[in-house]
Design a protein around this motif. Structure first.
Motif, PDB file in Angstrom:
ATOM      1  N   ILE A 308       0.868  -1.193   0.007  1.00 50.60           N
ATOM      2  CA  ILE A 308       0.089  -0.088  -0.117  1.00 50.60           C
ATOM      3  C   ILE A 308       0.818   1.244  -0.033  1.00 50.60           C
ATOM      4  CG2 ILE A 308      -1.763   1.498   1.219  1.00 50.60           C
ATOM      5  CD1 ILE A 308      -2.750  -1.459   2.452  1.00 50.60           C
ATOM      6  N   ILE A 309       1.932   1.314   0.774  1.00 51.53           N
ATOM      7  CA  ILE A 309       2.892   2.583   1.027  1.00 51.53           C
ATOM      8  C   ILE A 309       3.547   2.590  -0.312  1.00 51.53           C
ATOM      9  CG2 ILE A 309       4.706   3.615   2.173  1.00 51.53           C
ATOM     10  CD1 ILE A 309       2.132   3.408   3.719  1.00 51.53           C
ATOM     11  N   GLN A 310       4.013   1.515  -0.767  1.00 55.66           N
ATOM     12  CA  GLN A 310       4.972   1.751  -2.000  1.00 55.66           C
ATOM     13  C   GLN A 310       3.995   2.040  -3.251  1.00 55.66           C
ATOM     14  OE1 GLN A 310       7.529  -1.543  -2.116  1.00 55.66           O
ATOM     15  NE2 GLN A 310       8.307  -1.214  -0.036  1.00 55.66           N
ATOM     16  N   ALA A 311       2.669   1.404  -3.313  1.00 54.24           N
ATOM     17  CA  ALA A 311       2.030   1.861  -4.546  1.00 54.24           C
ATOM     18  C   ALA A 311       1.646   3.349  -4.287  1.00 54.24           C
ATOM     19  CB  ALA A 311       0.738   0.812  -4.448  1.00 54.24           C
ATOM     20  N   TYR A 312       1.225   3.704  -3.207  1.00 54.72           N
ATOM     21  CA  TYR A 312       0.751   5.118  -2.790  1.00 54.72           C
ATOM     22  C   TYR A 312       1.939   5.935  -3.612  1.00 54.72           C
ATOM     23  CZ  TYR A 312      -1.178   9.343  -0.561  1.00 54.72           C
ATOM     24  OH  TYR A 312      -1.727  10.651  -0.496  1.00 54.72           O
ATOM     25  N   MET A 313       3.226   5.750  -3.244  1.00 53.09           N
ATOM     26  CA  MET A 313       4.199   6.417  -3.708  1.00 53.09           C
ATOM     27  C   MET A 313       4.613   6.398  -5.167  1.00 53.09           C
ATOM     28  SD  MET A 313       5.188   8.149  -0.896  1.00 53.09           S
ATOM     29  CE  MET A 313       6.732   8.512  -1.514  1.00 53.09           C
ATOM     30  N   MET A 314       4.412   5.116  -5.642  1.00 53.06           N
ATOM     31  CA  MET A 314       4.897   5.025  -7.008  1.00 53.06           C
ATOM     32  C   MET A 314       4.068   4.551  -8.194  1.00 53.06           C
ATOM     33  SD  MET A 314       8.741   3.118  -6.294  1.00 53.06           S
ATOM     34  CE  MET A 314       9.088   3.284  -7.873  1.00 53.06           C
ATOM     35  N   GLY A 315       2.695   4.136  -7.437  1.00 50.60           N
ATOM     36  CA  GLY A 315       1.712   3.722  -8.400  1.00 50.60           C
ATOM     37  C   GLY A 315       1.686   2.340  -8.273  1.00 50.60           C
ATOM     38  N   PRO A 316       0.463   1.633  -8.390  1.00 53.65           N
ATOM     39  CA  PRO A 316       0.384   0.184  -8.066  1.00 53.65           C
ATOM     40  C   PRO A 316       0.990  -0.728  -8.976  1.00 53.65           C
ATOM     41  CG  PRO A 316      -1.689   1.067  -8.388  1.00 53.65           C
ATOM     42  CD  PRO A 316      -0.907   2.210  -8.502  1.00 53.65           C
ATOM     43  N   LYS A 317       1.113  -0.399 -10.098  1.00 60.43           N
ATOM     44  CA  LYS A 317       1.754  -0.874 -11.283  1.00 60.43           C
ATOM     45  C   LYS A 317       3.385  -0.918 -11.215  1.00 60.43           C
ATOM     46  CE  LYS A 317      -1.997  -0.157 -14.576  1.00 60.43           C
ATOM     47  NZ  LYS A 317      -2.438   0.222 -15.865  1.00 60.43           N
ATOM     48  N   ASN A 318       3.889  -0.140 -10.573  1.00 61.21           N
ATOM     49  CA  ASN A 318       5.351  -0.023 -10.500  1.00 61.21           C
ATOM     50  C   ASN A 318       6.051  -0.694  -9.128  1.00 61.21           C
ATOM     51  OD1 ASN A 318       5.408   1.538 -12.682  1.00 61.21           O
ATOM     52  ND2 ASN A 318       4.498   3.431 -11.773  1.00 61.21           N
ATOM     53  N   VAL A 319       5.310  -1.413  -8.136  1.00 57.74           N
ATOM     54  CA  VAL A 319       5.521  -1.917  -7.149  1.00 57.74           C
ATOM     55  C   VAL A 319       6.610  -2.825  -7.243  1.00 57.74           C
ATOM     56  CG1 VAL A 319       5.189  -2.956  -4.674  1.00 57.74           C
ATOM     57  CG2 VAL A 319       3.501  -1.186  -5.552  1.00 57.74           C
ATOM     58  N   ASN A 320       7.669  -2.745  -6.609  1.00 60.91           N
ATOM     59  CA  ASN A 320       8.859  -3.862  -6.723  1.00 60.91           C
ATOM     60  C   ASN A 320       9.620  -3.789  -5.279  1.00 60.91           C
ATOM     61  OD1 ASN A 320      11.388  -5.076  -7.084  1.00 60.91           O
ATOM     62  ND2 ASN A 320      11.140  -4.981  -9.426  1.00 60.91           N
ATOM     63  N   GLU A 323      13.250  -2.991  -5.220  1.00 51.51           N
ATOM     64  CA  GLU A 323      13.705  -1.535  -5.791  1.00 51.51           C
ATOM     65  C   GLU A 323      13.083  -0.453  -4.828  1.00 51.51           C
ATOM     66  OE1 GLU A 323      13.110  -1.203  -9.697  1.00 51.51           O
ATOM     67  OE2 GLU A 323      14.413  -2.838 -10.332  1.00 51.51           O
ATOM     68  N   THR A 324      11.927  -0.748  -4.312  1.00 51.09           N
ATOM     69  CA  THR A 324      11.529   0.332  -3.562  1.00 51.09           C
ATOM     70  C   THR A 324      11.585   0.074  -1.971  1.00 51.09           C
ATOM     71  OG1 THR A 324       9.240  -0.865  -3.641  1.00 51.09           O
ATOM     72  CG2 THR A 324       9.683   0.732  -5.384  1.00 51.09           C
ATOM     73  N   GLY A 325      12.382  -0.683  -1.506  1.00 55.70           N
ATOM     74  CA  GLY A 325      12.717  -1.032   0.143  1.00 55.70           C
ATOM     75  C   GLY A 325      13.024   0.415   0.649  1.00 55.70           C
ATOM     76  N   PRO A 326      13.699   1.429  -0.013  1.00 57.47           N
ATOM     77  CA  PRO A 326      13.978   2.685   0.734  1.00 57.47           C
ATOM     78  C   PRO A 326      12.646   3.536   1.160  1.00 57.47           C
ATOM     79  CG  PRO A 326      15.682   2.003  -1.101  1.00 57.47           C
ATOM     80  CD  PRO A 326      14.474   1.036  -1.270  1.00 57.47           C
ATOM     81  N   ILE A 327      11.930   3.436   0.412  1.00 50.03           N
ATOM     82  CA  ILE A 327      10.642   4.196   0.441  1.00 50.03           C
ATOM     83  C   ILE A 327       9.916   3.550   1.630  1.00 50.03           C
ATOM     84  CG2 ILE A 327       8.078   4.579  -0.573  1.00 50.03           C
ATOM     85  CD1 ILE A 327       9.293   4.589  -3.318  1.00 50.03           C
ATOM     86  N   TRP A 328       9.838   2.297   1.919  1.00 48.98           N
ATOM     87  CA  TRP A 328       9.283   1.802   3.083  1.00 48.98           C
ATOM     88  C   TRP A 328      10.048   2.178   4.203  1.00 48.98           C
ATOM     89  CZ3 TRP A 328       5.059   0.022   4.870  1.00 48.98           C
ATOM     90  CH2 TRP A 328       4.891  -0.654   6.106  1.00 48.98           C
ATOM     91  N   LEU A 329      11.438   2.399   4.312  1.00 47.97           N
ATOM     92  CA  LEU A 329      12.245   2.745   5.339  1.00 47.97           C
ATOM     93  C   LEU A 329      12.104   4.128   5.651  1.00 47.97           C
ATOM     94  CD1 LEU A 329      15.527   0.918   4.524  1.00 47.97           C
ATOM     95  CD2 LEU A 329      13.961   0.129   6.163  1.00 47.97           C
ATOM     96  N   LYS A 330      11.855   5.048   4.656  1.00 44.65           N
ATOM     97  CA  LYS A 330      11.415   6.476   4.910  1.00 44.65           C
ATOM     98  C   LYS A 330      10.092   6.527   5.575  1.00 44.65           C
ATOM     99  CE  LYS A 330      13.934   8.498   1.081  1.00 44.65           C
ATOM    100  NZ  LYS A 330      13.847   9.234  -0.077  1.00 44.65           N
ATOM    101  N   PHE A 331       9.140   5.917   5.006  1.00 44.99           N
ATOM    102  CA  PHE A 331       8.132   5.439   5.851  1.00 44.99           C
ATOM    103  C   PHE A 331       8.200   5.446   7.219  1.00 44.99           C
ATOM    104  CE2 PHE A 331       4.237   3.181   7.492  1.00 44.99           C
ATOM    105  CZ  PHE A 331       3.253   4.352   7.186  1.00 44.99           C
ATOM    106  N   GLU A 332       8.671   4.213   7.662  1.00 46.57           N
ATOM    107  CA  GLU A 332       8.918   3.880   8.786  1.00 46.57           C
ATOM    108  C   GLU A 332       9.696   4.888   9.641  1.00 46.57           C
ATOM    109  OE1 GLU A 332      10.928   0.063   8.736  1.00 46.57           O
ATOM    110  OE2 GLU A 332       9.023  -0.970   9.325  1.00 46.57           O
ATOM    111  N   GLU A 333      10.475   5.512   9.093  1.00 44.85           N
ATOM    112  CA  GLU A 333      11.200   6.744   9.844  1.00 44.85           C
ATOM    113  C   GLU A 333      10.275   7.675  10.156  1.00 44.85           C
ATOM    114  OE1 GLU A 333      14.866   9.937   9.213  1.00 44.85           O
ATOM    115  OE2 GLU A 333      14.314   8.666   7.675  1.00 44.85           O
ATOM    116  N   ALA A 334       9.379   8.337   9.224  1.00 45.18           N
ATOM    117  CA  ALA A 334       8.475   9.394   9.498  1.00 45.18           C
ATOM    118  C   ALA A 334       7.383   8.654  10.525  1.00 45.18           C
ATOM    119  CB  ALA A 334       7.644   9.477   8.305  1.00 45.18           C
ATOM    120  N   LEU A 335       7.010   7.437  10.382  1.00 44.87           N
ATOM    121  CA  LEU A 335       5.946   7.013  11.422  1.00 44.87           C
ATOM    122  C   LEU A 335       6.569   6.798  12.748  1.00 44.87           C
ATOM    123  CD1 LEU A 335       3.143   5.876  11.296  1.00 44.87           C
ATOM    124  CD2 LEU A 335       4.249   3.510  11.354  1.00 44.87           C
ATOM    125  N   SER A 336       7.528   6.721  12.840  1.00 43.55           N
ATOM    126  CA  SER A 336       8.352   6.845  14.354  1.00 43.55           C
ATOM    127  C   SER A 336       8.475   8.269  14.994  1.00 43.55           C
ATOM    128  CB  SER A 336       9.903   6.322  14.303  1.00 43.55           C
ATOM    129  OG  SER A 336      10.655   7.331  13.577  1.00 43.55           O
TER     130      SER A 336
END
Length: 351
Positions: A308-320, A323-336
């Protein structure tokens, strides 16, 4: 200038059109030109590379639209035989020469500067939001209010970007009331925080309150945590009212997506008549939440938080996920930053 204006006016959609109920005119194309303006440029100023007079549908063709848009900008740059500033030209393009100094065109100018700053290059994924926004856990955060050194600066007010009903909800929120009271805010004149570039942004207390209000009134059965929406806003917009670069508003939802959610999926608690509506915090939060919920059941399947988080950032068709792990890490950092991160089997609980 042309690229930034096209970004703001149509979100780069060649077939975009917008009907103004007051003037009963319809703007068309990538730079949102009025047919009568193009006709005037063709007939009276002799911009005749394209025979647009009497054929308004030609304005849906990008080359034609940009040609007449550029011609109009050139005319504005020498309005009344005087060399005009970039600010005058841009604000006149939006509201006409009589509103070049009106507060109604100021938000457009501020967003224009933000978009222009990001050209070139423009790194955007074709089917979603940009993953390239850097997240900072420290800025912006503190409430910035006018001092004796900048007393003449025009500070944007919350009341100009939210309905009276939503403002009442904000005043009734205990944490917001405490923050606003401490900073000396008054009803009807609540100032946004501003950074050193005078860009308005929400404090974390304000952002969390907006998320809580939207969820309570419109999505109470979805079980979505307000802190999740806050973390998304941190990553996407850094809480800036106008968003970052070409992404409008605190949740970075583009106009075409919001319009689709409104017209096709029935999310109609807030109107979205133009891109400017998405720079209103409650409107942006509402459509950002709607998009998030739609993604959670994308293609009829219950989706994981990472998807969900990566699809929101990049579009659902582009989730990988590789390759998109850093986005999830940024989200976790923000959530903290909101004290709401719980590790669970290598993931994060967001629902």
């Amino acid at each position: 200038m042309i690229c930034a204006i096209a970004e703001l006016e149509s979100d780069r959609h060649p077939l975009a059109k917008w009907y103004d109920k007051k003037s009963k005119d319809t703007t068309r194309g990538i730079m949102q030109l009025l047919p009568k303006t193009a006709d005037w440029l063709y007939r009276d100023l002799h911009y005749q590379s394209y025979e647009v007079e009497g054929n308004p549908d030609l304005l849906f063709k990008p080359f034609v639209n940009v040609y007449f848009g550029a011609a109009y900008l050139k005319w504005l740059s020498n309005f009344d035989q005087k060399e005009r500033s970039e600010e005058f030209v841009v604000r006149s393009y939006k509201g006409g020469t009589k509103k070049a100094t009106s507060k109604k065109t100021l938000p457009f100018w501020q967003r224009y500067l933000s978009v222009k700053e990001n050209y070139p290059p423009r790194k955007m994924c074709e089917d979603g939001l940009s993953p390239n926004h850097a997240f900072s856990a420290t800025a912006p955060s503190a409430l910035s209010v006018p001092s004796s050194q900048n007393i003449n600066v025009a500070y944007m007010c919350w009341d100009s970007r939210a309905s009276p009903e939503d403002m009442e909800e904000m005043w009734n929120h205990p944490e917001v009331l405490n923050e606003w009271s401490k900073s000396g805010e008054k009803k009807g004149k609540v100032r946004f925080s501003h950074d050193e570039k005078k860009r308005p942004y929400l404090s974390r207390v304000e952002l969390k309150a907006v998320a809580e209000i939207i969820l309570t009134h419109h999505f109470s059965t979805k079980g979505l945590k307000p802190t999740v929406l806050c973390a998304l806003a941190e990553v996407v917009s850094m809480r800036f009212v106008y968003g970052l670069g070409p992404l409008a508003g605190i949740m970075g939802v583009d106009y075409s997506t919001a319009l689709w959610l409104y017209t096709e999926l029935g999310f109609r608690a807030y109107k979205v008549d133009s891109v400017d509506d998405l720079t209103k915090p409650f409107v942006s939060m509402y459509f950002g939440t709607a998009y998030f919920i739609w993604l959670s059941g994308y293609e009829g399947r219950e989706r994981s938080p990472q998807f969900i988080i990566q699809a929101y950032m990049m579009g659902p068709k582009n989730v990988n996920f590789q390759e998109t792990g850093p986005i999830w890490l940024k989200f976790e950092e923000a959530l903290s930053c909101y004290g709401d991160i719980k590790k669970d089997q290598g993931g994060c609980s967001i629902m």
